[in-house]
Design an enzyme around this catalytic site. Structure first.
Site, PDB file in Angstrom:
ATOM      1  N   ALA A  10       0.842  -1.180   0.000  1.00  0.00           N
ATOM      2  CA  ALA A  10       0.000   0.000   0.000  1.00  0.00           C
ATOM      3  C   ALA A  10       0.873   1.223   0.000  1.00  0.00           C
ATOM      4  O   ALA A  10       2.042   1.162   0.337  1.00  0.00           O
ATOM      5  CB  ALA A  10      -0.918   0.003   1.216  1.00  0.00           C
ATOM      6  N   GLU A  44       5.433   3.823  -2.991  1.00  0.00           N
ATOM      7  CA  GLU A  44       5.669   5.153  -2.415  1.00  0.00           C
ATOM      8  C   GLU A  44       5.270   6.198  -3.446  1.00  0.00           C
ATOM      9  O   GLU A  44       5.775   6.197  -4.573  1.00  0.00           O
ATOM     10  CB  GLU A  44       7.145   5.310  -2.030  1.00  0.00           C
ATOM     11  CG  GLU A  44       7.590   6.732  -1.759  1.00  0.00           C
ATOM     12  CD  GLU A  44       6.762   7.414  -0.673  1.00  0.00           C
ATOM     13  OE1 GLU A  44       6.320   8.559  -0.915  1.00  0.00           O
ATOM     14  OE2 GLU A  44       6.555   6.820   0.391  1.00  0.00           O
ATOM     15  N   SER A  50      12.412   6.959   3.395  1.00  0.00           N
ATOM     16  CA  SER A  50      13.213   6.859   4.622  1.00  0.00           C
ATOM     17  C   SER A  50      13.990   8.134   4.933  1.00  0.00           C
ATOM     18  O   SER A  50      15.200   8.113   5.143  1.00  0.00           O
ATOM     19  CB  SER A  50      14.181   5.679   4.516  1.00  0.00           C
ATOM     20  OG  SER A  50      13.491   4.487   4.282  1.00  0.00           O
ATOM     21  N   CYS A  54      11.488  15.170  10.672  1.00  0.00           N
ATOM     22  CA  CYS A  54      11.771  15.965  11.874  1.00  0.00           C
ATOM     23  C   CYS A  54      12.940  16.924  11.646  1.00  0.00           C
ATOM     24  O   CYS A  54      13.060  17.936  12.335  1.00  0.00           O
ATOM     25  CB  CYS A  54      12.102  15.047  13.048  1.00  0.00           C
ATOM     26  SG  CYS A  54      10.780  13.919  13.524  1.00  0.00           S
ATOM     27  N   ARG A  81      18.322  -4.562  -1.145  1.00  0.00           N
ATOM     28  CA  ARG A  81      17.901  -5.569  -0.168  1.00  0.00           C
ATOM     29  C   ARG A  81      16.759  -6.425  -0.714  1.00  0.00           C
ATOM     30  O   ARG A  81      16.027  -7.036   0.052  1.00  0.00           O
ATOM     31  CB  ARG A  81      17.464  -4.882   1.129  1.00  0.00           C
ATOM     32  CG  ARG A  81      18.593  -4.136   1.822  1.00  0.00           C
ATOM     33  CD  ARG A  81      18.138  -3.599   3.159  1.00  0.00           C
ATOM     34  NE  ARG A  81      19.260  -2.969   3.875  1.00  0.00           N
ATOM     35  CZ  ARG A  81      19.351  -2.904   5.182  1.00  0.00           C
ATOM     36  NH1 ARG A  81      18.398  -3.406   5.935  1.00  0.00           N
ATOM     37  NH2 ARG A  81      20.395  -2.325   5.755  1.00  0.00           N
ATOM     38  N   ASP A 296       2.150   6.958  11.480  1.00  0.00           N
ATOM     39  CA  ASP A 296       1.257   8.056  11.852  1.00  0.00           C
ATOM     40  C   ASP A 296      -0.205   7.817  11.498  1.00  0.00           C
ATOM     41  O   ASP A 296      -1.058   8.640  11.817  1.00  0.00           O
ATOM     42  CB  ASP A 296       1.720   9.350  11.164  1.00  0.00           C
ATOM     43  CG  ASP A 296       3.088   9.799  11.637  1.00  0.00           C
ATOM     44  OD1 ASP A 296       3.593   9.223  12.608  1.00  0.00           O
ATOM     45  OD2 ASP A 296       3.654  10.718  11.014  1.00  0.00           O
ATOM     46  N   TYR A 439      25.454  11.606  39.397  1.00  0.00           N
ATOM     47  CA  TYR A 439      25.697  12.973  39.856  1.00  0.00           C
ATOM     48  C   TYR A 439      27.170  13.331  39.717  1.00  0.00           C
ATOM     49  O   TYR A 439      28.061  12.557  40.076  1.00  0.00           O
ATOM     50  CB  TYR A 439      25.299  13.149  41.321  1.00  0.00           C
ATOM     51  CG  TYR A 439      25.952  14.372  41.956  1.00  0.00           C
ATOM     52  CD1 TYR A 439      25.566  15.657  41.574  1.00  0.00           C
ATOM     53  CD2 TYR A 439      26.992  14.244  42.871  1.00  0.00           C
ATOM     54  CE1 TYR A 439      26.186  16.775  42.105  1.00  0.00           C
ATOM     55  CE2 TYR A 439      27.623  15.358  43.429  1.00  0.00           C
ATOM     56  CZ  TYR A 439      27.219  16.610  43.031  1.00  0.00           C
ATOM     57  OH  TYR A 439      27.836  17.726  43.545  1.00  0.00           O
ATOM     58  N   TRP A 447      20.855  17.030  44.035  1.00  0.00           N
ATOM     59  CA  TRP A 447      19.476  16.573  43.847  1.00  0.00           C
ATOM     60  C   TRP A 447      19.068  16.971  42.431  1.00  0.00           C
ATOM     61  O   TRP A 447      18.927  18.167  42.127  1.00  0.00           O
ATOM     62  CB  TRP A 447      18.534  17.204  44.864  1.00  0.00           C
ATOM     63  CG  TRP A 447      18.491  16.480  46.175  1.00  0.00           C
ATOM     64  CD1 TRP A 447      19.264  16.705  47.273  1.00  0.00           C
ATOM     65  CD2 TRP A 447      17.632  15.389  46.514  1.00  0.00           C
ATOM     66  NE1 TRP A 447      18.966  15.833  48.274  1.00  0.00           N
ATOM     67  CE2 TRP A 447      17.947  15.004  47.842  1.00  0.00           C
ATOM     68  CE3 TRP A 447      16.632  14.694  45.835  1.00  0.00           C
ATOM     69  CZ2 TRP A 447      17.296  13.969  48.493  1.00  0.00           C
ATOM     70  CZ3 TRP A 447      15.978  13.663  46.482  1.00  0.00           C
ATOM     71  CH2 TRP A 447      16.313  13.301  47.792  1.00  0.00           C
TER      72      TRP A 447
END
Length: 466
Positions: A10, A44, A50, A54, A81, A296, A439, A447
């Protein structure tokens, strides 16, 4: 990206409030099964596979020098591949009963049917395009794909003026505002919410608002865009609201996205309240033995509220791909759900959240307490110590952590991962106080700020149950 275990698949497309980019044909399936055992066909409709959507704001802003840096795997690498990847091919119909899909070549218009034994749907999400005059005018851009990013860069290169309006103040809107500031634009952000970053509570969003204005970005909140005005040449010239006009030589839309599930709906596949496909723990579409969905276009289980949500993030999509690839190849893997962890930045301000906001907890019927503290990223005496604000939500009766939000300078954002792990483990804020975190003065006060907030939240819980 779709993949068929026999001879099908798809279409795929990028998407997300924070778009994850085209979802990969599961190389995991190919790792488990060779071409003699598993024929993989993928469709596609775009020009790229790929890639990191972002990263587009950072490419536009100049932090990433060129487009190809954002491409994780090219079409040629997929084909090496033994994946039959058919670019610029859009699936128009899924025939569930017949086990086949109808695809159209985007350039030639030629159509054909392809059969499948197993089907993966990863159609992503579609950006919300406002239905208003001027929304399609030259100079108005969405930022969803590499083609979108290139079109925006081309517009910025040939535009004489230096005024930009960003519509929306979510992840993409905020990051694009930074990118345009870096390019020397005068930036106005028009936002219908009370504060930027609606994924935060308003009190934490206010910190982002103040930081953006400190960078010279004009924030216009509680305002809806009514139309986009154009000049005599048809090019955008301003963004209009009911009360004002904001001059613009370029407009970037960052209003959000919806799951791209028109194909699935037409095929009679189950959709949730948010319009995303519903799957089981194996990412198999509910009620369909040989159809999976990921990325998504699906809804996922929120491990904190116990409800299905649409949370379009690349981290989830990549995990979905691993799970689906394993299962489609005959193995077994599960995706148990999410806590909704996300991180972003505006120049040197880091913004992070995980779990529930106050309104999410209220909607889920949970009684809660909040604790907000200010601290520093390092020991106060160590050079470079920067302030941060941490807010935690905890269930009033049990003390179970419900959510965390962090806004601060360098070293603030990734601290949200402490809370993400605690949420996944179902820890209480009192248990968090005893976490044995690393720390040293260059990295943290003795803390850690997250533990200081947990201690304050635990006191609030104890006071409420005494």
């Amino acid at each position: 990206m779709g993949v068929g275990g026999g001879r099908g698949g798809a279409r795929g497309c990028a998407g997300g409030a924070r778009p994850s980019g085209p979802w990969r044909p599961p190389p995991q399936a190919r790792r488990l099964k060779g071409p003699e055992e598993l024929e993989i066909v993928a469709f596609e409709r775009g020009h790229f596979t790929s890639f990191s959507a972002c990263g587009i704001p950072y490419w536009v802003g100049g932090d990433v020098p060129d487009r190809d840096r954002l491409i994780a795997r090219t079409a040629e690498e997929h084909r090496a591949r033994d994946i039959d990847l058919r670019m610029r091919t859009e699936v128009m119909e899924i025939d569930v009963a017949g086990g086949r899909v109808r695809a159209r070549d985007v350039d030639s218009g030629a159509e054909s049917w392809t059969s499948y034994d197993k089907l993966v749907i990863a159609t992503g999400a579609r950006p919300i395009r406002p239905d208003m005059p001027g929304a399609d005018a030259p100079g108005v851009h969405g930022v969803q794909t590499l083609d979108d990013g290139q079109a925006l860069i081309d517009t910025l290169a040939r535009t004489r003026g230096r005024r930009a309006v960003v519509v929306g103040a979510g992840y993409i809107g905020v990051e694009m505002a930074e990118a345009l500031i870096n390019r020397g634009y005068e930036v106005t952000v028009v936002n219908r919410g009370s504060e930027p970053m609606s994924t935060l509570d308003a009190d934490m969003g206010r910190l982002v608002h103040e930081a953006m204005e400190g960078l010279g970005i004009t924030m216009v909140n509680d305002t809806e865009v009514t139309k986009i005005l154009t000049g005599g040449d048809g090019h955008v010239r301003a963004v209009a609201t009911e009360d004002a006009e904001y001059p613009a030589d370029v407009v970037v839309l960052g209003i959000g996205v919806r799951p791209e599930t028109a194909l699935a709906r037409a095929a009679g596949l189950p959709l949730g309240d948010h319009g995303g496909l519903l799957t089981d723990l194996a990412m198999r579409v509910r009620g369909h033995e040989n159809i999976w969905a990921g990325g998504d276009c699906v809804e996922v289980l929120d491990l904190v509220s116990g409800r299905e949500r649409h949370i379009p993030l690349g981290t989830h999509a990549n995990k979905h791909g691993q799970v689906i690839g394993t299962n489609a190849a005959g193995g077994y893997a599960t995706f148990p759900g999410v806590v909704g962890t996300a991180v972003s930045k505006v120049c040197d301000l880091e913004i992070a959240r995980t779990g529930l906001r106050e309104k999410d907890a209220h909607r889920a019927g949970l009684r809660y307490v909040t604790a907000t503290i200010e601290s520093t990223s390092r020991a106060g005496y160590y050079p470079g110590a920067a302030t941060m604000t941490v807010k935690l939500l905890a269930e009033r009766r049990t003390g179970r952590l419900l959510g965390a939000q962090i806004v601060g300078k360098e070293g603030a954002g990734k601290r949200v991962d402490i809370a993400a792990v605690a949420l996944t483990a179902g820890m209480t804020v009192e248990q968090m106080v005893s976490l044995d975190l690393g720390y040293a003065p260059p990295f943290s006060p003795v803390w850690d700020p997250v533990l200081v907030a947990a201690r304050k939240a635990a006191k609030a819980v104890n006071a409420g149950t005494a």
